[in-house]
Design a protein around this motif. Sequence first.
Motif, short mmCIF file in Angstrom:
data_model
loop_
_atom_site.label_atom_id
_atom_site.label_comp_id
_atom_site.label_asym_id
_atom_site.label_seq_id
_atom_site.Cartn_x
_atom_site.Cartn_y
_atom_site.Cartn_z
N GLY A 137 14.01 6.15 -4.41
CA GLY A 137 12.76 5.68 -5.36
C GLY A 137 12.50 4.30 -5.19
O GLY A 137 11.59 3.90 -5.94
N PHE A 138 13.38 3.52 -4.96
CA PHE A 138 13.21 1.94 -4.55
C PHE A 138 11.75 1.61 -3.85
O PHE A 138 11.21 0.72 -3.98
N GLN A 139 11.45 2.75 -3.09
CA GLN A 139 10.44 2.74 -2.22
C GLN A 139 9.23 3.33 -2.68
O GLN A 139 8.30 3.40 -1.81
N SER A 140 9.13 3.50 -3.71
CA SER A 140 8.03 4.24 -4.50
C SER A 140 6.89 3.25 -4.55
O SER A 140 6.94 2.37 -5.25
N SER A 141 5.75 3.16 -3.88
CA SER A 141 4.96 2.42 -3.86
C SER A 141 4.12 2.41 -5.42
O SER A 141 3.64 1.74 -6.04
N GLN A 142 4.02 3.72 -5.83
CA GLN A 142 3.44 3.98 -6.84
C GLN A 142 4.13 3.34 -8.19
O GLN A 142 3.63 2.89 -9.11
N PHE A 143 5.34 3.32 -8.16
CA PHE A 143 6.43 2.88 -9.18
C PHE A 143 5.88 1.40 -9.27
O PHE A 143 5.78 0.59 -10.17
N ARG A 144 5.98 0.67 -7.93
CA ARG A 144 5.65 -0.86 -7.89
C ARG A 144 4.40 -0.97 -8.35
O ARG A 144 4.16 -1.90 -9.18
N GLU A 145 3.46 -0.18 -8.06
CA GLU A 145 2.04 -0.11 -8.71
C GLU A 145 2.00 -0.51 -10.18
O GLU A 145 1.34 -1.13 -11.00
N LEU A 146 2.93 0.46 -10.66
CA LEU A 146 3.03 0.66 -12.33
C LEU A 146 3.52 -0.72 -12.76
O LEU A 146 3.11 -1.29 -13.66
N ARG A 159 8.68 -5.34 -0.14
CA ARG A 159 9.20 -5.18 1.30
C ARG A 159 9.87 -3.86 1.50
O ARG A 159 10.28 -3.35 2.42
N PHE A 160 10.56 -3.29 0.29
CA PHE A 160 11.03 -2.00 0.66
C PHE A 160 10.32 -0.76 0.65
O PHE A 160 10.48 0.23 0.76
N ALA A 170 -2.44 -0.24 -2.15
CA ALA A 170 -2.75 -0.29 -3.47
C ALA A 170 -1.65 -0.96 -4.28
O ALA A 170 -2.26 -1.89 -5.03
N ALA A 171 -0.61 -0.88 -4.00
CA ALA A 171 0.67 -1.84 -4.73
C ALA A 171 0.36 -3.10 -4.39
O ALA A 171 0.20 -4.23 -5.21
N GLU A 172 0.15 -3.63 -2.98
CA GLU A 172 -0.37 -4.83 -2.49
C GLU A 172 -1.34 -5.38 -3.13
O GLU A 172 -1.51 -6.61 -3.61
N ARG A 173 -2.37 -4.69 -3.45
CA ARG A 173 -3.70 -5.03 -4.12
C ARG A 173 -3.52 -5.49 -5.46
O ARG A 173 -3.61 -6.44 -6.04
N ARG A 174 -2.60 -4.58 -6.14
CA ARG A 174 -2.31 -4.68 -7.53
C ARG A 174 -1.52 -6.03 -7.79
O ARG A 174 -1.78 -6.68 -9.06
N ASN A 259 29.77 4.06 -8.93
CA ASN A 259 29.33 2.84 -8.19
C ASN A 259 29.09 2.55 -6.68
O ASN A 259 29.00 1.50 -6.16
N LYS A 260 28.72 3.86 -6.17
CA LYS A 260 28.30 3.93 -4.77
C LYS A 260 26.95 2.94 -4.66
O LYS A 260 26.07 2.92 -5.70
N GLN A 261 26.77 2.49 -3.32
CA GLN A 261 25.45 1.96 -3.21
C GLN A 261 24.48 2.90 -3.01
O GLN A 261 24.53 4.03 -2.77
N GLY A 262 23.16 2.42 -3.49
CA GLY A 262 22.04 3.35 -3.21
C GLY A 262 21.52 3.69 -1.85
O GLY A 262 21.87 2.76 -0.98
N THR A 263 20.86 4.85 -1.66
CA THR A 263 20.37 5.06 -0.55
C THR A 263 19.38 4.16 0.19
O THR A 263 19.07 4.04 1.25
N GLY A 264 18.68 3.28 -0.87
CA GLY A 264 17.88 2.43 -0.66
C GLY A 264 18.50 1.00 -0.21
O GLY A 264 17.85 0.38 0.23
N GLY A 265 19.79 1.07 -0.18
CA GLY A 265 20.58 -0.23 0.20
C GLY A 265 20.84 -1.24 -0.91
O GLY A 265 21.51 -2.26 -0.53
#
Length: 291
Positions: A137-146, A159-160, A170-174, A259-265
């Motif tokens: 979910g780290f890589q969700s561009s829409q969440f970053r847009e939000l 960068r993720f 759209a995220a970059e623009r916002r 406490n495992k690492q996320g799949t996003g790193g």
Amino acid sequence: MPSNTAVKSNFYPRGGRPGLTAPTVSRSMARMPLTYAQYLKLDELLKLQEARSQPAEHDELLFIVIHQVYELWFKLLLHELDKTGRDFENGDLYGAIHTLKRSRTIMKTLVGQLDILETMTPMSFTSFRDRLETSSGFQSSQFRELEYKLGFKRADMLRFCDKESGAYAAAERRLNEPSIIDQFYKFLAARGAAVPASLAERPVANPAEPSEELQEEILRLYQTKPELAMLFELMTDFDEGLQEWRYRHVKIVERTIGNKQGTGGSLGVEFLKKSLFRPVFADLWAIRHRL
Ligand code: HEM
């Protein structure tokens, strides 16, 4: 689902719904009435849930559906928040109240939906987790847009995001556009608040910061303008909803992967805790003890 060709209605007087004139369709142009499945593109939509586990683990469908549903809600939330931002710029108080009510209700739904995912046990998740590879979910561009729309401009998070995804641009623009907070400043100024120049003219790609000067102005409006107090309360509701989502998400992460690492790193829970209680409308929270 009504089609736009002749629909016999029991609800409207003879001649159809007032203001809605049935299109005149010649026999040669006639087509089959639009169906529910066609309008919603259900055949396409229902093919999009492809489990990667072989044979498919039972809970992977839940995991995919819930994330896709979230992305749809994110899409709608962005649509609504853009409208609220325009309402702020146009000084449209009632428009802003109306759309914020909807966004707040969507936010509550986002929180509630985590109950469904919590029925998945850690063992069940482990049975297909490696199939997610590095996706997160780290890589969700829409969440970053939000986040960017809401003034939480963590530029480094871009960068993720998946550059190939349509929402990346759209995220970059916002990131480089005014957030809803900047639009809120304009609204406040039009309602007679003295918005400090440091806020009104700040670089919009920077994260929004609280301001004591502005808090005094908001406090005055809160106490003297009940219609604005209603708006501020709705904004606080929405904000609380996002913080609840972050809390419920971090708890589901903790109970599912510990406490495992996320799949996003990232460090997982440790990383998520950092933004747990970060408000969107910090100025509204800062004055509550004085109301
Ligand atoms: C079992 C369920 C879930 C687990 C174990 C999980 C795990 C994680 C972890 C570990 C992270 C940190 C980044 C990383 O290193 O991967 C993360 C971030 C994130 N997850 Fe989840 N997640 C779950 C469900 C969800 C759901 C249902 C959504 C809804 C869209 C979601 C959206 C996000 C988002 C947007 C982030 C980035 C948060 C931020 O940057 O502050 N996750 N998730």
